[in-house]
Design a protein around this motif. Sequence first.
Motif, PDB file in Angstrom:
ATOM      1  N   PRO A 141      75.510 -19.462  28.719  1.00  0.00           N
ATOM      2  CA  PRO A 141      74.049 -19.363  28.783  1.00  0.00           C
ATOM      3  C   PRO A 141      73.597 -18.145  29.570  1.00  0.00           C
ATOM      4  N   THR A 193      67.594 -15.996  29.954  1.00  0.00           N
ATOM      5  CA  THR A 193      66.441 -16.204  29.076  1.00  0.00           C
ATOM      6  C   THR A 193      66.891 -16.837  27.764  1.00  0.00           C
ATOM      7  N   THR A 194      65.959 -17.562  27.145  1.00  0.00           N
ATOM      8  CA  THR A 194      66.203 -18.219  25.864  1.00  0.00           C
ATOM      9  C   THR A 194      65.069 -17.884  24.916  1.00  0.00           C
ATOM     10  N   ARG A 195      65.377 -17.493  23.679  1.00  0.00           N
ATOM     11  CA  ARG A 195      64.349 -17.164  22.700  1.00  0.00           C
ATOM     12  C   ARG A 195      63.825 -18.432  22.041  1.00  0.00           C
ATOM     13  N   ASP A 231      60.194 -15.279  25.064  1.00  0.00           N
ATOM     14  CA  ASP A 231      61.319 -15.451  25.978  1.00  0.00           C
ATOM     15  C   ASP A 231      60.970 -16.514  27.010  1.00  0.00           C
ATOM     16  N   THR A 239      65.612 -19.769  31.124  1.00  0.00           N
ATOM     17  CA  THR A 239      66.598 -20.804  30.841  1.00  0.00           C
ATOM     18  C   THR A 239      66.732 -21.750  32.030  1.00  0.00           C
ATOM     19  N   GLU A 253      69.277 -24.936  32.996  1.00  0.00           N
ATOM     20  CA  GLU A 253      70.430 -25.758  32.666  1.00  0.00           C
ATOM     21  C   GLU A 253      71.058 -26.281  33.948  1.00  0.00           C
ATOM     22  N   THR A 267      68.637 -21.476  36.744  1.00  0.00           N
ATOM     23  CA  THR A 267      68.685 -20.425  35.736  1.00  0.00           C
ATOM     24  C   THR A 267      70.068 -19.800  35.780  1.00  0.00           C
ATOM     25  N   THR A 283      59.578 -13.457  31.136  1.00  0.00           N
ATOM     26  CA  THR A 283      59.248 -14.867  30.923  1.00  0.00           C
ATOM     27  C   THR A 283      58.009 -15.344  31.671  1.00  0.00           C
TER      28      THR A 283
END
Length: 281
Positions: free
Chosen positions: A5, A8-10, A27, A30, A32, A54, A168
Amino acid sequence: MKSRPGPTTRARIRELSGSVARDRRDDLATEEPLEIRLTAPDGARKTVAITMRTPGHDFELAAGFLHGEGLVGPGDIGAIAYCTDEDLPPEARYNTVTVRLRGPIPDLPALDRHFLTSSACGVCGSASLDALRDRCRAVPRGRLELTPEILYGLPDALRGAQGVFGKTGGLHAAGLFSATGRLVGVREDVGRHNAVDKLVGWAALAGRLPLAEHVLMVSGRASYEIMQKALAAGIPAVCAVSAPSSLAVELAREFGMTLVGFLRGERCNVYAGRDRIRSTE
């Protein structure tokens, strides 16, 4: 296997502006889980924390958390790595960090429970000031001296170094500054306390503790756990964009720390340790 991971996550979103709607990519920061495990030369192992964070600088986060909670010092760490235990599914390996100790896992009361933390609030801090008094001493007066002008420059310097926030808009930051206002290091995370742990962990692994002549600047509020982590790292001054909590102020005053809140533009409130701030008038 799930890929490692990133910070950032799209995501696909629909943006509304007045009566106009359009679909686009965005963006996201993230978020997790990270499990922190201790292992010893005799084969013993123990999970001491599961925190929402993150991804990025995970080894620093583990080292900083362990140091800030008084569980393990930098000299006790032999190595830090992502976990490859057979009981762990492959997709979780980049969300589990193993800290290999040089000696046995310490028999500390704090290890009788797991620290289950969230990114929203720092429930990982010690329960009270009483616990902190047992392992921390007051910060020495030292040579740190600040001016209002130096303080006023910290928020913009921190904001300018927040690369992931720029994408973000959803991350907290912790910045370490010299007495002259020079940015020494910065870390970002969805959790305020995680950002500080990453920064302290970086300093711990680099052999830079205690940070006796530095200032910690955080992008949110100054809470008890932020002050606790700064105290454990030997940081004498903490500045925050927002308000401090009552327990944060109490901690700062008892342990001889400088605490500045509502640091925005050319104004701020000094809640403790005003003797380290001199006027240029």
